[in-house]
Write a protein that holds these residues in place. Structure first.
Motif, short mmCIF file in Angstrom:
data_model
loop_
_atom_site.label_atom_id
_atom_site.label_comp_id
_atom_site.label_asym_id
_atom_site.label_seq_id
_atom_site.Cartn_x
_atom_site.Cartn_y
_atom_site.Cartn_z
N ASP A 73 -5.08 2.88 -4.99
CA ASP A 73 -5.55 1.55 -4.62
C ASP A 73 -6.85 1.53 -3.83
N SER A 116 -1.51 6.56 -2.15
CA SER A 116 -1.82 5.13 -2.13
C SER A 116 -3.33 4.91 -2.09
N LYS A 130 3.46 5.47 -3.87
CA LYS A 130 2.47 4.90 -2.94
C LYS A 130 3.10 4.58 -1.60
N LEU A 131 4.36 4.15 -1.61
CA LEU A 131 5.06 3.86 -0.35
C LEU A 131 5.29 5.13 0.46
N SER A 177 4.63 2.85 -7.63
CA SER A 177 4.69 2.05 -6.41
C SER A 177 5.57 2.75 -5.35
N ASP A 212 5.38 2.07 -13.60
CA ASP A 212 4.84 1.21 -12.55
C ASP A 212 5.69 1.27 -11.29
N VAL A 213 7.00 1.18 -11.44
CA VAL A 213 7.90 1.25 -10.28
C VAL A 213 7.81 2.63 -9.63
N ASN A 226 -7.67 -5.39 -2.88
CA ASN A 226 -7.48 -6.22 -4.07
C ASN A 226 -8.79 -6.77 -4.63
#
Length: 152
Positions: free
Chosen positions: A87, A83, A76-77, A73, A69-70, A138
């Motif tokens: 998302d 990303s 994605k940054l 993320s 997960d980290v 979201n």
């Protein structure tokens, strides 16, 4: 090592399945969604741990999932394309009071969903009062009303 591979595989499978399910399904949990998530959680636990229910194996699986997960993320940054792949992006579903039905169908939304969001966030009661409605990454629906006195 088997536990780590199981964790990676299950994480990726769930990521793909929830991506297919769409953003709107993650926005608000209904009773059905909660029950479904509990069943998925139980099935996932069985798949992750297999026959090894030791504390060491459970910790290894949890650490693996958190690292994945980290890692995602951080990816994605660093990458806008990655990303957007994971998302998605915001999608306009109402433009100047007009429903964009193809986009609504893709997001599995109906007019009542948009009007509910308009009432809840802006106190609006009709589509003609909505300049734009956007389904966010979201799954929430953002409403942009016409300015006071500006009208459609």
């Amino acid at each position: 090592m088997d536990s780590v591979l199981r964790a990676v595989l299950i994480y990726l499978v769930l990521l793909v399945l929830f991506k297919i399910a769409g953003r709107r399904s993650l926005a608000e949990l209904t009773t059905f969604d909660l029950v479904l998530l509990m069943v998925i959680g139980e099935a996932t636990q069985q798949a992750l741990l297999g026959n090894d229910f030791s504390l060491t194996n459970a910790v290894l699986v949890i650490v693996t999932l958190i690292v994945i997960d980290v890692g995602l993320s951080l990816l994605k940054l660093r990458s806008d394309g990655f990303s957007r792949l994971i998302d998605g992006g915001p999608t306009v579903i109402v433009e100047h009071g007009r429903l964009l039905r193809g986009r609504m169908r893709h997001a599995r939304l109906v007019e009542a969903d948009i009007l509910e969001a308009a009432r809840a966030s802006q106190g609006l009661t009709s589509l003609e009062q909505i300049k734009f409605a956007v389904i966010e990454r979201n799954g929430k629906i953002s409403i942009i009303a016409y300015d006071e006195g500006a009208g459609p």
